[in-house]
Write an enzyme that holds these catalytic residues in place. Structure first.
Site, short mmCIF file in Angstrom:
data_model
loop_
_atom_site.label_atom_id
_atom_site.label_comp_id
_atom_site.label_asym_id
_atom_site.label_seq_id
_atom_site.Cartn_x
_atom_site.Cartn_y
_atom_site.Cartn_z
N GLU A 34 -6.11 0.58 10.20
CA GLU A 34 -4.99 0.43 9.88
C GLU A 34 -4.72 -1.33 9.44
O GLU A 34 -4.89 -2.00 10.61
CB GLU A 34 -3.97 0.82 10.71
CG GLU A 34 -2.71 1.72 10.07
CD GLU A 34 -3.05 2.87 9.48
OE1 GLU A 34 -3.35 2.92 8.10
OE2 GLU A 34 -3.49 4.00 9.86
N HIS A 35 -4.32 -1.59 8.45
CA HIS A 35 -3.88 -2.96 7.99
C HIS A 35 -5.12 -3.75 7.90
O HIS A 35 -5.33 -4.79 7.98
CB HIS A 35 -2.93 -3.77 9.13
CG HIS A 35 -1.70 -3.32 8.91
ND1 HIS A 35 -0.65 -4.08 8.23
CD2 HIS A 35 -0.79 -1.85 9.39
CE1 HIS A 35 0.59 -3.20 8.35
NE2 HIS A 35 0.50 -1.97 8.93
N THR A 36 -6.16 -3.18 7.88
CA THR A 36 -7.65 -3.76 7.65
C THR A 36 -7.79 -3.89 6.27
O THR A 36 -8.58 -4.63 5.70
CB THR A 36 -8.78 -2.91 8.33
OG1 THR A 36 -8.54 -1.52 7.84
CG2 THR A 36 -8.86 -2.97 9.80
N ASP A 37 -7.22 -3.17 5.30
CA ASP A 37 -7.53 -3.25 3.82
C ASP A 37 -7.27 -4.54 3.22
O ASP A 37 -8.25 -4.91 2.53
CB ASP A 37 -7.04 -2.13 3.05
CG ASP A 37 -5.51 -2.11 2.97
OD1 ASP A 37 -4.60 -2.64 3.99
OD2 ASP A 37 -4.88 -1.12 2.31
N SER A 68 12.78 12.20 -13.03
CA SER A 68 12.46 12.86 -11.72
C SER A 68 13.04 13.98 -11.09
O SER A 68 14.09 14.04 -11.05
CB SER A 68 12.27 11.80 -10.71
OG SER A 68 12.00 12.29 -9.57
N SER A 127 3.54 8.23 -0.68
CA SER A 127 4.28 8.64 -1.73
C SER A 127 4.34 7.61 -2.89
O SER A 127 4.28 8.18 -3.82
CB SER A 127 5.54 9.26 -1.33
OG SER A 127 6.32 8.07 -0.75
N ASP A 172 -4.44 2.94 -0.21
CA ASP A 172 -3.59 4.26 -0.50
C ASP A 172 -4.08 4.36 -2.23
O ASP A 172 -4.17 5.76 -2.48
CB ASP A 172 -2.31 3.91 -0.79
CG ASP A 172 -1.93 3.57 0.94
OD1 ASP A 172 -2.82 3.66 1.85
OD2 ASP A 172 -0.66 2.99 1.21
N TYR A 221 6.01 -5.52 7.55
CA TYR A 221 4.53 -5.23 6.97
C TYR A 221 4.26 -6.65 6.26
O TYR A 221 3.10 -6.83 6.75
CB TYR A 221 4.40 -4.21 5.62
CG TYR A 221 3.24 -3.95 5.28
CD1 TYR A 221 2.42 -2.78 5.59
CD2 TYR A 221 2.73 -4.71 4.19
CE1 TYR A 221 1.06 -2.74 5.01
CE2 TYR A 221 1.56 -4.54 3.69
CZ TYR A 221 0.78 -3.58 3.96
OH TYR A 221 -0.51 -3.27 3.43
#
Ligand code: GLA
Length: 386
Positions: A34-37, A68, A127, A172, A221
């Site tokens: 997580e948050h490594t990308d 939508s 999403s 993602d 973030y």
């Protein structure tokens, strides 16, 4: 799947009076990393069966007409009247991708588009990436252009970074574009290469949505990302030509701990230890050592809670409750953080019992409903045949 696709096609026919093609791109659950990308590191997500579908057909002009079904709203966009920033709503994810595709030299045509998603919104299951990648697939298909998964994932990330204003990494969009059924992907976010990591038939991925969403998640973030960048800047004079925290080992960080504030040190420690845990989890899953994979997941959760500080009491509760349950190898928060979901690696035979424990325990402790679902890793973006 086909039921959903035919629902979208029907809505398209009602609005636009012709037959569309249907593009699909999935949400994801991240097993670990997580948050490594955005630190050029390693991640191990799997694409979900939850996905965004877009029915699309070309138009002779340069107009995008977008409806939508999920939002119950329509938006329009002219490809020749490009704005630098979006209008700050859901349509930015689609129009931002159109802008960036054209910027990359891919000439699009106009299109009519109808969107439907069953990816839970704002739950940390991507999403946004599912909408971006399905939009890219639909727009390219309408223009008769090829969908090159890794290149398109990059373009979708750019749309989110520069058009939407969220400084996300590549994970993602990458797994939504490139996912492989039955597998998680070990993604090297520096080389953009990936390896399949099969999920054994006796394992289940149990996702529990806390239904909590921190209001300032986007700002927090970006603040985590800024702290990592500060760490690199301050460590560089001591460690030589490092480009990202990917280049820092846990031992090197310890040796130069004094070069950074305590807060930045803890942020960096999460990243450098998390990269090691992702590789350990990959090894363990491939070796059938599910207990070791689970231990890495549990350690990841503790690191997100104590060092990176991106969990919250509700997801801590769900992860810790799962960790104690029989038949669970490991459990952790998944996604960007500040609420959202946990993912647990569970023995197939225990999955119903564990799901019940989470729902009952969460209601008793927090007075809230947890949505719990069992996930099978699905394929990445593609056309759906009706
Ligand atoms: C969000 C971002 C990803 C990644 C995760 C945290 O999902 O979109 O790029 O940084 O958070 O691992």
């Amino acid at each position: 799947m086909n039921e959903k696709a035919s629902g979208v096609a029907k809505e398209f026919d009602r609005r636009f009076g012709r037959r569309p093609s249907i593009s699909r791109a999935p949400g994801r659950v991240n097993l670990i990393g997580e948050h490594t990308d955005y630190n050029d590191g390693f991640v191990m997500p799997a694409a979900l069966e939850f996905a965004t579908l877009i029915a699309a057909a070309p138009r002779p002009d340069r107009r995008l007409n977008l409806y939508s079904m999920t939002m119950g709203e329509a938006r329009a966009f002219d490809l020749d009247e490009v704005r630098e920033r979006g209008r700050r709503d859901w349509s930015d994810y689609v129009f931002g991708v159109a802008v960036m595709l054209e910027k990359s030299g891919r000439r699009l045509g106009g299109a009519d588009l109808v969107v439907f998603t069953d990816v839970p919104l704002g739950a940390g299951l991507s999403s946004s990436a599912a909408l971006e990648v399905s939009a890219a697939h639909a727009l390219l298909t309408a223009a008769g252009l090829p969908f090159e998964p890794v290149a398109i994932a990059r373009i979708c990330q750019e749309a989110e970074n520069d058009y939407v204003g969220m400084r996300c990494g590549i994970m993602d969009q990458y797994v939504s574009a490139c996912g492989v059924a039955g597998n998680a992907l070990l993604i090297d976010c520096r080389s953009l290469e990936s390896r399949n990591v099969p999920i054994a038939a006796k394992l289940r991925l149990l996702v529990a949505n806390s239904n909590v969403k921190h209001q300032h998640a986007g700002g927090d973030y970006n603040a985590r990302r800024a702290a990592c960048e500060e760490g690199v800047r301050l460590l560089k004079p001591h460690l030589g030509p490092i480009k990202a925290l990917r280049d820092v080992t846990p031992a090197a960080l310890e040796a130069h701990r004094g070069a950074v504030s305590d807060l930045v040190y803890r942020r960096c420690r999460h990243i450098v230890t998390e990269n090691a845990r992702v590789l350990e989890a990959e090894r363990a899953l491939k070796a059938g050592d599910f207990a070791a994979c689970g231990a890495a997941m549990n350690a990841s959760h503790a690191s997100m809670r104590n060092d990176f500080e991106i969990t919250c009491p509700e997801v801590d509760f769900l992860a810790e409750l799962a960790q104690k349950a029989e038949g669970v190898y490991g459990s952790r928060m998944t996604g960007g953080g500040f609420g959202g979901c946990t993912v647990s690696l569970v023995e197939e035979s225990a999955v119903d019992r564990v799901a019940q424990i989470l729902v009952d325990g969460y209601r008793a402790a927090h007075g809230r409903k947890a949505d719990v679902f069992v996930c099978s890793p699905s394929a990445g973006a593609g056309l759906v045949s009706l």
